[in-house]
Design an enzyme around this catalytic site. Structure first.
Site, PDB file in Angstrom:
ATOM      1  N   TRP A 233       0.817  -1.215   0.000  1.00  0.00           N
ATOM      2  CA  TRP A 233       0.000   0.000   0.000  1.00  0.00           C
ATOM      3  C   TRP A 233       0.847   1.260   0.000  1.00  0.00           C
ATOM      4  O   TRP A 233       0.546   2.212  -0.726  1.00  0.00           O
ATOM      5  CB  TRP A 233      -1.004  -0.013   1.162  1.00  0.00           C
TER       6      TRP A 233
ATOM      7  N   ASP B 204      -1.791   6.984   5.914  1.00  0.00           N
ATOM      8  CA  ASP B 204      -2.893   6.172   5.415  1.00  0.00           C
ATOM      9  C   ASP B 204      -3.256   5.195   6.536  1.00  0.00           C
ATOM     10  O   ASP B 204      -2.513   4.263   6.815  1.00  0.00           O
ATOM     11  CB  ASP B 204      -2.448   5.424   4.155  1.00  0.00           C
TER      12      ASP B 204
ATOM     13  N   LYS C 126     -13.143  -0.934   6.553  1.00  0.00           N
ATOM     14  CA  LYS C 126     -12.551  -1.909   7.475  1.00  0.00           C
ATOM     15  C   LYS C 126     -13.202  -1.769   8.854  1.00  0.00           C
ATOM     16  O   LYS C 126     -13.920  -2.640   9.291  1.00  0.00           O
ATOM     17  CB  LYS C 126     -11.042  -1.679   7.609  1.00  0.00           C
TER      18      LYS C 126
END
Lengths: 360, 360
Positions: free
Chosen positions: B102, B172, B196
């Site tokens: 990511w 992030d 999430k």
């Protein structure tokens, strides 16, 4: 539970049967042991949900095979940037037809990325009419011609598909998509937020001819590069899964009603009922030229804006909500998207007559 | 209805009570006569829903008043572009810490908009550890330092907040936000997709210090200009209303559980149970260095990948789903976000032991 008649311009009313099914499946989608919101977008269940939604949309629109159907995010306002980023394709400028608030915003945003030629404008008429096609000053070298098929705020709608020759026609159809049949093959690109005729806010549809892909500006975020989105089946980034699921339920509902031809009949009948009542009265007035009247957003005025509050209050007491016009134009606005039943419009017409009498 | 234990990395399991409330309110939100999906984002009902969600989020995070909380669209992948567009602020480059899939994607996307300095990388360790802070080669002129607080695919998590001096720290936090307390004041910007620990896919949270606003690059789409979004209370474009509503219900659920401190205890206990079972076995292996192990995404391997299919099949038969690791790293991955109960982890641990015995 008493449901109101919701005339909101968007997010807007959804079919009751769709909401009932969504509620019933909330904790357990068809024996999967999980709700749709909880599913991996790459799992077998959601893959099926997304494929069915796309296939139903293609069927409803009768979209030719050389068109990609993309499920994106950001709404029409984000698309106002994403469209020129993807569609300028090395050309210097694009043509925009200015018919009111939404097309003005589209043109303004496009100026960040290239030249914008206002090829025609309804400003002279106070945005009460769409400029006749023969008055448009089109540039044959333009990257595309942009129109807003239905101006949600002003209440104007194209009842024709403009012929713009070889230049791709791009349409913001946020508030008219799926309300009537459309010949997709006449467009290079169609886009729209979902929150009027399709489903929840947060989902944006893009329908694009595939030969126009692959020439995005370098500044285009990868997540908004149509080619990347198309190559990844709208799953380059995690899509708004629940909104796609609801959209699929709505697509199914439209199909069960008889598809877009039936939707057009239904919407034309509702609009005729309401405009007919407004035209029959000397009390109410409608600003938009008859041939440009929107079937989706009916704008009208009371003779004195000091009456607006009483009109709205009485409407609300009768379960007729969200009738206040947009602050930019004032007056009243009744949005009659697909999910608004004829009975809702009849109830509004009854109230129009009753209110007029009390003021007579 | 039998609910499964859903170990999906996202979209992921939601608290059952949240889904029950959403189902109950689907057609009529608290006597309004309409569902949340149908409400105008500017109407009194949704304005209240959005304000409550924002206020709860601020309370949970204990975010200082000089931080704006924005509800946006596009997920973390879109933010990978939107962050540099907004945060470069006339500077030549930004520092990125490379800890896996990511953060790599974030750095790659940022290169469209400015220079990117990889100030530290875990590549040498095969991304099994986060480079120690003292090894980072930071540029004091950098626009910001970017980290990924939890690498969802590799299963690494920062268990410290790096001190980067006066340069704004950007994180992030897609897969760790609201799973533990965070000192917001140590960050310039925090972003994350909601799918999430928060709610449905299609909602992106951005928490940004207000002095960093107002210097977006000219190519920034207006809908993604943080200053514009902040000035309009996240309603410059129509926000993903239903996702905000669900997020608000989840925020309320977290508060009722005891807030982020209670979430951390709950998540630490689940992770300890699962890592403990994996560590106690010679059969399973865990790739990530102990001090960098994620509490959210537990990655592990079987001794032979030819056993993976049988392991997954047996798990599914026991109602333990979505345990397959990301295709990039293989193996298994159990995501233990806030809504995963301890009982789900215990059931997984039982299956780990049972499966090991059958292979013994």
């Amino acid at each position: 539970m008493t449901r109101v008649h919701n005339f909101s311009a968007g997010p807007a009313a959804l079919p009751e049967s769709v909401l009932q099914q969504a509620a019933a499946e909330m904790l357990d989608w068809r024996g999967s042991g999980m709700g749709v919101m909880e599913m991996s977008h790459r799992g077998p269940q959601f893959t099926q949900i997304a494929a069915e939604a796309e296939s139903l949309l293609r069927e409803l629109l009768q979209a030719p095979p050389n068109y990609k159907l993309l499920f994106m995010q950001g709404g029409a306002l984000a698309e106002n940037a994403i469209v020129p980023m993807n569609m300028l394709r090395g050309r210097a400028s694009a043509d925009y037809i200015d018919t009111g608030e939404w097309s003005k915003k589209s043109a303004q945003e496009a100026r960040r990325y290239g030249g914008v030629n206002i090829a025609a404008s309804g400003a002279g008429s106070g945005y009460t009419a769409i400029p006749a096609r023969e008055t448009w000053q089109l540039d044959p070298q333009a990257a595309y011609v942009h129109i807003c098929s239905n101006e949600t705020i002003g209440g104007l709608e194209y009842h024709f598909t403009p012929d713009v020759g070889e230049v791709p026609l791009v349409a913001d159809m946020s508030s008219s998509i799926l309300s009537r049949p459309v010949d997709v093959s006449k467009y290079g690109l169609i886009y729209g937020g979902a929150q009027k005729n399709i489903g929840p806010a947060g989902l944006t549809l893009v329908i694009v001819r595939e030969d126009l892909l692959g020439q995005a500006l370098p500044c285009t975020p990868t997540a908004f590069n149509y080619q990347v989105v198309a190559d990844n089946g709208s799953m380059y980034n995690t899509p708004p899964t629940y909104a796609i699921y609801i959209a699929g339920l709505v697509f199914n509902w439209i199909k069960a009603q008889g598809g877009l031809a039936a939707m057009e009949q239904h919407n034309a009948a509702k609009a005729a009922l309401l405009y007919g009542a407004l035209d029959a009265s000397d009390f109410y007035s409608t600003p938009v030229a008859r041939e440009c009247r929107s079937r989706m957003n009916v704008t009208f005025r009371l003779p004195d804006e000091r009456l607006d509050a009483a009109f709205l209050k009485g409407a609300e007491a009768r379960g007729l909500v969200q009738l206040k016009g947009h602050r930019v134009v004032g007056g009243m606005r009744a949005s009659l998207y697909n999910a608004m039943p004829l009975a809702g419009v009849q109830a509004l017409v009854d109230w129009l007559r009753e209110f007029e009498k009390t003021q007579g």
